[in-house]
Enzyme design. Structure first.
Site, mmCIF file in Angstrom:
data_model
loop_
_atom_site.group_PDB
_atom_site.id
_atom_site.type_symbol
_atom_site.label_atom_id
_atom_site.label_comp_id
_atom_site.label_asym_id
_atom_site.label_seq_id
_atom_site.Cartn_x
_atom_site.Cartn_y
_atom_site.Cartn_z
ATOM 1 N N ARG A 71 0.830 -1.213 0.000
ATOM 2 C CA ARG A 71 0.000 0.000 0.000
ATOM 3 C C ARG A 71 0.863 1.261 0.000
ATOM 4 N NH1 ARG A 71 -2.233 -4.256 -0.260
ATOM 5 N NH2 ARG A 71 -4.397 -4.680 0.289
ATOM 6 N N ALA A 80 5.996 9.585 24.674
ATOM 7 C CA ALA A 80 4.779 9.607 23.871
ATOM 8 C C ALA A 80 5.074 9.863 22.391
ATOM 9 C CB ALA A 80 3.837 10.674 24.423
ATOM 10 N N LYS A 92 12.496 1.888 28.628
ATOM 11 C CA LYS A 92 11.569 2.140 27.522
ATOM 12 C C LYS A 92 12.078 1.584 26.196
ATOM 13 C CE LYS A 92 9.195 6.055 29.538
ATOM 14 N NZ LYS A 92 8.853 7.496 29.430
ATOM 15 N N PHE A 143 13.955 21.362 26.244
ATOM 16 C CA PHE A 143 14.695 22.137 25.249
ATOM 17 C C PHE A 143 16.201 22.041 25.413
ATOM 18 C CE2 PHE A 143 10.578 23.882 24.271
ATOM 19 C CZ PHE A 143 10.678 24.009 22.891
ATOM 20 N N THR A 146 17.896 19.267 25.833
ATOM 21 C CA THR A 146 18.304 18.157 24.958
ATOM 22 C C THR A 146 18.057 18.503 23.500
ATOM 23 O OG1 THR A 146 17.666 16.658 26.737
ATOM 24 C CG2 THR A 146 18.114 15.667 24.601
ATOM 25 N N CYS A 194 17.737 29.516 16.383
ATOM 26 C CA CYS A 194 17.230 30.744 15.743
ATOM 27 C C CYS A 194 15.751 30.936 16.098
ATOM 28 C CB CYS A 194 17.350 30.658 14.225
ATOM 29 S SG CYS A 194 19.013 30.759 13.575
ATOM 30 N N CYS A 223 4.421 18.093 30.455
ATOM 31 C CA CYS A 223 3.374 17.083 30.616
ATOM 32 C C CYS A 223 3.208 16.692 32.077
ATOM 33 C CB CYS A 223 3.707 15.841 29.801
ATOM 34 S SG CYS A 223 3.766 16.150 28.043
ATOM 35 N N CYS A 282 23.701 33.576 15.218
ATOM 36 C CA CYS A 282 23.359 32.269 15.801
ATOM 37 C C CYS A 282 24.622 31.429 15.957
ATOM 38 C CB CYS A 282 22.346 31.519 14.935
ATOM 39 S SG CYS A 282 22.004 29.863 15.576
HETATM 40 ZN ZN LIG Z 1 20.467 29.042 14.015
#
Ligand SMILES: [Zn+2]
Length: 371
Positions: free
Chosen positions: A38, A65, A112, A158, A160, A200, A214, A272
């Site tokens: 498929r 999740a 997990k 954030f 990680t 950025c 969560c 950046c």
């Molecule tokens: Zn950047």
């Protein structure tokens, strides 16, 4: 996997007869055709797309999740190699939304990735699944991600994500960000050399570390499925080379009130440190920084260590004198007389559960694990 040419037999028949081998190879080939029929009928993928998927190496970081839904899609789609990385084990509160786990995984205190590998290999035994029980740090991130064709974000923080963003931009690997909490979620695709990066997007001075999780405001499972599925479809596009179809921008969804926003990604910031200056600040953190105790947000858990390995057998014998100990090949869990719990991993990591007090956690660590 080669869908056009006869493949060598992996049937396990141990038969030297050419005719039988050819028949077994043909049987395998038709089984592969049937499995992916498929997906191959979908014109943008087709047979050639399926062959590209079959040789791709995908890394999913975080098997909560988002990660379980992503890995489920990737395994069923037939990715050649699926590396799954997570530091945690299955708990009862995960079952509401972490689709690959069940009550037995909770009872067996399975990490997990080990529980996920068991399920995924039953779904698709033809692919290679590489489960890694580990906390991703500046010290190991490059090694864990090297060789990937793309990296999918199944993490919940954030810190990680910015580390993954740095590694991906350093190594030139596409990074598909996703996040969900409560009834809203966001996702974006970052491609080195083509788009700006997660740093950025977050803007200067914003580490993205604050905000809801969560564990503090909850989450409903449909938003996770939706975000993870959006990440999975972009992964398919990248694998088959459908660059024209690639979704641009940052998609933001709120499914309880039904609101959707498709925002443009910001342009690459000239300042950046990741995509412009190529300094990769998250990779600069020294090793000792990662040994510091850290509170795992909203979870009444402090994580310590990781600098020396732990012999689970020796520790079990020691802790059994004063604690109730549960052990499997991957971790050891000890219920302390003080009320807290320790979870020890062979790589040296220790979770102190039942407190968010760093000093208290260190005291218990020193008392039971020693320095
Ligand atoms: Zn950047």
């Amino acid at each position: 996997m080669d869908l056009d040419q006869p493949s060598s037999t992996r049937s396990g028949l141990n038969n030297n007869d050419d005719e039988h081998r050819e028949a077994a190879g043909g049987g395998e080939r038709s089984a592969q055709r049937e499995r992916y029929s498929r997906q191959m009928l979908f014109p943008p993928i087709g047979i050639s797309g399926q062959q590209k998927i079959a040789v791709a190496t995908i890394v999913v970081v975080g098997m909560g999740a988002l990660g379980t839904v992503i890995a489920n899609h990737m395994a069923r789609a037939g990715v050649g190699k699926l590396r799954i990385i997570d530091r945690d084990y299955v708990e009862r509160s995960n079952l509401q939304r972490q689709m690959l786990y069940d009550e037995e995984d909770v009872q067996q205190v399975r990490p997990k990735v080990i529980a996920a590998e068991r399920k995924l290999s039953r779904i698709n035994s033809d692919i290679t699944i590489e489960p890694i029980v580990s906390h991703v740090t500046a010290d190991n991130a490059e090694a864990l991600i090297t060789g990937a064709d793309l990296v999918l974000d199944g993490t919940d923080n954030f810190q990680t994500r910015l580390l993954l963003n740095d590694v991906c931009f350093k190594l030139g690997i596409p990074f598909i960000y996703g996040g969900a909490v409560s009834s809203h979620g966001m996702t974006a695709v970052f491609i080195p050399g083509q788009t700006s990066c997660l740093r950025c997007l977050l803007g200067s001075g914003d580490s993205g570390s604050g905000g809801d999780t969560c564990d503090t405001v909850g989450v409903i499972s449909p938003i996770i499925d939706i975000i993870a599925s959006l990440q999975a479809v972009e992964a398919l596009k990248i694998m088959v080379g459908a660059t024209g179809a690639q979704r641009q921008g940052l998609l933001s969804l709120e499914i309880w009130q039904h609101q959707m926003m498709d925002l443009k990604l910001p342009p690459q910031r000239t300042s950046c440190p990741t995509c412009s200056l190529k300094q990769y600040p998250s990779l600069q953190a020294s090793g000792s920084e990662h040994q510091r105790p850290v509170t795992l947000c909203g979870r009444e858990t402090v994580q310590i260590g990781g600098n020396r390995s732990i012999n689970l057998q020796h520790m079990a014998e020691r802790l059994e004198r004063s604690c109730t100990v549960t052990r499997n090949p991957y971790l050891l869990k000890a219920e302390l007389p003080e009320g807290e719990r320790l979870v020890l991993f062979p790589d040296g990591r220790v979770l102190v559960q039942g407190t968010e007090d760093l000093a208290r956690a260190q005291t218990l660590y020193d008392r039971y694990i020693g320095s």
